[in-house]
Design an enzyme around this catalytic site. Sequence first.
Site, PDB file in Angstrom:
ATOM      1  N   GLU A   7       3.480  12.569  32.446  1.00 59.34           N
ATOM      2  CA  GLU A   7       3.526  11.165  32.576  1.00 59.34           C
ATOM      3  C   GLU A   7       5.438  11.246  32.381  1.00 59.34           C
ATOM      4  O   GLU A   7       5.051  10.192  32.322  1.00 59.34           O
ATOM      5  CB  GLU A   7       2.424  10.473  31.748  1.00 59.34           C
ATOM      6  CG  GLU A   7       1.331  10.304  31.580  1.00 59.34           C
ATOM      7  CD  GLU A   7       0.324  10.309  30.574  1.00 59.34           C
ATOM      8  OE1 GLU A   7       0.136  11.377  29.858  1.00 59.34           O
ATOM      9  OE2 GLU A   7      -0.626   9.106  30.874  1.00 59.34           O
TER      10      GLU A   7
ATOM     11  N   HIS B  93      -4.440   4.709  31.724  1.00 61.09           N
ATOM     12  CA  HIS B  93      -3.222   6.279  32.558  1.00 61.09           C
ATOM     13  C   HIS B  93      -3.158   6.010  34.013  1.00 61.09           C
ATOM     14  O   HIS B  93      -3.440   7.380  33.991  1.00 61.09           O
ATOM     15  CB  HIS B  93      -4.799   7.346  31.959  1.00 61.09           C
ATOM     16  CG  HIS B  93      -5.297   7.645  31.254  1.00 61.09           C
ATOM     17  ND1 HIS B  93      -7.061   7.541  30.726  1.00 61.09           N
ATOM     18  CD2 HIS B  93      -4.693   7.301  30.009  1.00 61.09           C
ATOM     19  CE1 HIS B  93      -6.979   7.736  29.647  1.00 61.09           C
ATOM     20  NE2 HIS B  93      -5.859   7.559  29.129  1.00 61.09           N
TER      21      HIS B  93
ATOM     22  N   ARG C 290     -14.990   7.234  21.418  1.00 58.91           N
ATOM     23  CA  ARG C 290     -15.491   6.197  22.564  1.00 58.91           C
ATOM     24  C   ARG C 290     -17.061   6.211  22.892  1.00 58.91           C
ATOM     25  O   ARG C 290     -16.514   7.463  24.339  1.00 58.91           O
ATOM     26  CB  ARG C 290     -14.574   5.911  23.857  1.00 58.91           C
ATOM     27  CG  ARG C 290     -13.045   5.433  22.908  1.00 58.91           C
ATOM     28  CD  ARG C 290     -11.857   4.765  23.742  1.00 58.91           C
ATOM     29  NE  ARG C 290     -10.831   4.332  23.954  1.00 58.91           N
ATOM     30  CZ  ARG C 290      -9.705   4.999  24.076  1.00 58.91           C
ATOM     31  NH1 ARG C 290      -9.249   5.798  24.817  1.00 58.91           N
ATOM     32  NH2 ARG C 290      -8.116   4.777  23.525  1.00 58.91           N
TER      33      ARG C 290
ATOM     34  N   ASN D 132       7.699   7.223  23.626  1.00 57.55           N
ATOM     35  CA  ASN D 132       6.559   6.629  23.538  1.00 57.55           C
ATOM     36  C   ASN D 132       6.186   6.340  21.985  1.00 57.55           C
ATOM     37  O   ASN D 132       5.836   7.565  21.407  1.00 57.55           O
ATOM     38  CB  ASN D 132       5.352   7.668  24.535  1.00 57.55           C
ATOM     39  CG  ASN D 132       3.821   7.649  24.436  1.00 57.55           C
ATOM     40  OD1 ASN D 132       3.427   6.600  24.009  1.00 57.55           O
ATOM     41  ND2 ASN D 132       3.487   8.185  24.316  1.00 57.55           N
TER      42      ASN D 132
ATOM     43  N   ARG E 163       7.000   4.171  27.462  1.00 60.23           N
ATOM     44  CA  ARG E 163       5.902   4.357  27.747  1.00 60.23           C
ATOM     45  C   ARG E 163       5.253   2.996  27.726  1.00 60.23           C
ATOM     46  O   ARG E 163       5.285   2.081  26.225  1.00 60.23           O
ATOM     47  CB  ARG E 163       4.880   5.008  27.613  1.00 60.23           C
ATOM     48  CG  ARG E 163       3.810   4.955  27.874  1.00 60.23           C
ATOM     49  CD  ARG E 163       2.667   6.202  27.225  1.00 60.23           C
ATOM     50  NE  ARG E 163       1.012   5.280  27.568  1.00 60.23           N
ATOM     51  CZ  ARG E 163       0.326   5.924  26.796  1.00 60.23           C
ATOM     52  NH1 ARG E 163       0.514   6.150  25.517  1.00 60.23           N
ATOM     53  NH2 ARG E 163      -0.822   5.394  27.077  1.00 60.23           N
TER      54      ARG E 163
END
Length: 403
Positions: A385, A180, A241, A7, A91
């Site tokens: 993940e 996601h 965010r 990743n 990823r």
Amino acid sequence: MKILVINAGSSSLKYQLYNMNDESVLAKGLVERIGMDSSILTHKPAGKQEVSEVSEILEHITAIRKVLSMLTHEEHGVIASIEEIQAVGHRVVHGGEAFKASALVDDAAKAEIRRLFDLAPLHNPASMMGIKAAETNMPNVPQVVVFDTAFHQTMPEKSYLYAIPRVLYNKYKVRRYGAHGTSHEYVSQAAATFLDKPIEELKIITCHIGNGASVTAVQGGQSVDTSMGMTPLEGLMMGTRSGDLDPAIVPYVMNKEELSVSEVNSMLNKHSGLLAISGVSSDMREITEGMDKGEANATLAFEMYEYRLRKYIGSYAAAMNGVDVLVFTAGVGENSVVLRQKVLEQLTFLGVKLDAELNAIRSGEPRRISAPDSRVEVLVIPTNEELVIARDTHNIVTAANQQ
Ligand code: AMP
């Protein structure tokens, strides 16, 4: 088959080495501060002591070389030679409309990922650096790309289109892509397995609540709507965010404060959310600590965060005309007892009934937190993940080898 999962971020690179015979993790680690002075490689081999090494790592090619030498290191290593690594899974944040599933890396795939730089200018170039670095260090090893957006490609037009002139979609592919996806896919499948029910028959709402956060409506195993949009900014209030806001605020504030495009982007992505409202932190642990001490701004930040999450859950129950299973995952979703409690206490209209004792249990295992007579099964499922990336890589490479 041993698979290395990578990743890559712009200045970091996370890795996990899997033995797919039993899906065990042989080693995992992280390279930080790539391209800066004093880069750090932290390596955790299974069953052995964690080690850290500080050195100068100027780019991703060197980072992977260091990782490979750590994996084969006499003392800290877990494999005898890098030839044991039979595939690499990467990823990738944005797969646009081109990638509806994971794919083998070839020239066409790389060209497509490059075309998508425009949609994910911070993330896809970093993924590409990871791919190039792995190819350079392991030129004969097959590579697979796994996309955060792919699971959401099943969304119908009514979910993914914005109500703006259609030309913007036709020309620039402005639409909802979500993110996601690997996590939402993993926990929705794990929920069906946990309940021993066919996923085709379930209406599931998955809440991936970490530093970034998104909710997905999963009907019959497919994503039918998700809260993140063309970028990860839309939807829930997050650590830093803003999530949903009136789009007219953007030009208004830009005009009043004479902000540039990058300044307003930075304001909404890095200086909003829990951090902006609490004035203290983007971390839910510190927000709840502040709340326990009676700090008004931390309390307000928590209340806004919880309220917005609950509204999304309600709207996705409406989108699917019901919900059978609600899943919490990721840093906050897996660990914050109080957030789950506050959300679930106000979902009794859906037939949700929380078991407070089960909710308070901490374990790294999938578990039920709803009462036996709850109409909706509420589960906490740790996301994984990397395992999805390893499994997809294994399946794609095995199929390619059989051709
Ligand atoms: P993730 O992005 O999934 O790694 O989640 C990271 C976030 O999880 C952190 O920023 C924290 O806000 C949150 N988190 C981790 N542990 C806890 C905890 N025990 N209670 C509340 N929030 C937590």
